[in-house]
Write an enzyme that holds these catalytic residues in place. Sequence first.
Site, PDB file in Angstrom:
ATOM      1  N   HIS A  63     -50.592   1.466 -72.833  1.00 45.65           N
ATOM      2  CA  HIS A  63     -49.244   2.053 -72.837  1.00 45.65           C
ATOM      3  C   HIS A  63     -48.287   1.286 -73.746  1.00 45.65           C
ATOM      4  O   HIS A  63     -47.441   1.877 -74.408  1.00 45.65           O
ATOM      5  CB  HIS A  63     -48.677   2.090 -71.419  1.00 45.65           C
ATOM      6  CG  HIS A  63     -49.430   3.031 -70.526  1.00 45.65           C
ATOM      7  ND1 HIS A  63     -49.594   4.357 -70.837  1.00 45.65           N
ATOM      8  CD2 HIS A  63     -50.067   2.839 -69.356  1.00 45.65           C
ATOM      9  CE1 HIS A  63     -50.293   4.945 -69.874  1.00 45.65           C
ATOM     10  NE2 HIS A  63     -50.602   4.037 -68.965  1.00 45.65           N
ATOM     11  N   HIS A  78     -15.109 -12.328-102.492  1.00 47.25           N
ATOM     12  CA  HIS A  78     -16.515 -12.121-102.091  1.00 47.25           C
ATOM     13  C   HIS A  78     -17.213 -11.329-103.180  1.00 47.25           C
ATOM     14  O   HIS A  78     -17.442 -10.123-103.021  1.00 47.25           O
ATOM     15  CB  HIS A  78     -16.555 -11.367-100.751  1.00 47.25           C
ATOM     16  CG  HIS A  78     -17.900 -11.435-100.081  1.00 47.25           C
ATOM     17  ND1 HIS A  78     -18.958 -10.622-100.409  1.00 47.25           N
ATOM     18  CD2 HIS A  78     -18.353 -12.227 -99.080  1.00 47.25           C
ATOM     19  CE1 HIS A  78     -19.999 -10.891 -99.635  1.00 47.25           C
ATOM     20  NE2 HIS A  78     -19.666 -11.857 -98.817  1.00 47.25           N
TER      21      HIS A  78
HETATM   22 ZN   LIG Z   1     -53.293   7.407 -67.498  1.00 44.20          ZN
END
Ligand SMILES: [Zn+2]
Length: 439
Positions: free
Chosen positions: A265, A344
């Site tokens: 997962h 800058h």
């Molecule tokens: Zn599963």
Amino acid sequence: MPAPEFQHTVAKTASLSGTALHTGDKVTLKLQPAPVDHGIKFKRKDLQDEPTIDAKIENLKTVERATTIGEGSVRVHTVEHILSALSAMGVDNAVVEMDANEPPIGDGSAQPYVDLIKKAGVTAQDEPRSFFDVREPMHVETKTGALLVLLPDNKFRISCTQAGPNNRFTQFLSMEVTPAYFEREIAPARTFVYYEDVKPLMDKNLIKGGSLENAIVVRGDAVLSKEPLRFSDEFVRHKILDIIGDLALVGRRIRGHIVAVKPGHATNADLARSIVREQTRRSALAAPRTIPSGDGGLDPDQVMEILPHRFPFLMVDRIISFETDTKCVGVKTVTINEPFFQGHFPGHPVMPGVMQIEAMAQVASILLFKLAKTTSRIGYFMSADGVKFRKPVLPGDTIFVHAELTKSRGERLAKAKCHCVVNDAIVSEAELMFTFLDK
Ligand SMILES: [Zn+2]
């Protein structure tokens, strides 16, 4: 170009009852039709105000043993099997209403959900489906040896290798995801667990609904289950089932070939996140970039009615379009007269990155204002995540500032994903968090 495919929902409501895996409680699930572009949403009928949770990767909470999504304090556990069935059987839009915090576990496969979807029927809607077309190989990899590679393909295919401890139960299967193949070859494959992994959980009483009726338990070389294996390679089939379910959190269909080695997962979720990131980048580049003169956006006066900022700190000239209430594009033309260029840097003017972040925050505030519909409260910028500066912004550049509210949690908090684009290239990006305070 492939022929356009249409979005689908279920034809009517159908329900299913059973046991929740983690609590062991009885749960009833109702699968209901939903309009186009709705996606899949879970609804907690058992909670006050019946909150819904979008099945989107942004809402992913945990990936230990099962996939849990949530918003605020509301959670829905073990969503991957029903999402797998919905995705593979071609359902784009549906409400999954439940009176508990997870769907019934059934026999640990996606079979009960396929039966439920067939009972409800699947019906075409009148808007085209959105796809993620893989253009270049992408991959995610973990230290534990899990690897997912996504390759260009004009179909959705998965080639998966699964391997248990010490490479026992090594299995391989390659398939194209179609409703017929899924129903016959993938949906019946049950969850399998290793005894050493579930023993501590059983001891702690964390899987009250778990039994040999809803999972196959592997102990050493022995396979324990109530009924015999449904396929000699049932494990790799279940791994594919989980990949389809976790990748459903992308929210659009994938045209590509996934090559998976020892997936789980966590890796599936990482790939889903990479796909969504790439899709967001593409959408930002594809947005219209001509400055309209008519309605639809906000002119400089309207911008100043909403934002309290003034020169030299107003970083939005106008809003060129609102795609929805949660998405808009602002424009800032950067001239050599900007005060920051003096220092800058002297002789080498480059726009400071923090000023781009400020531009993003101001465009996002306009969305927040639209949502709150009042100027008496003001959104304060709290934090920035995932900040990247990719290219320098120089005098004469026109910055297109894309902002999308990804989360607005009740009255107090909101999150926005933002990009700055110059000459069709992303120059900077960030995810901003806001809180609302009264002025
Ligand atoms: Zn599963």
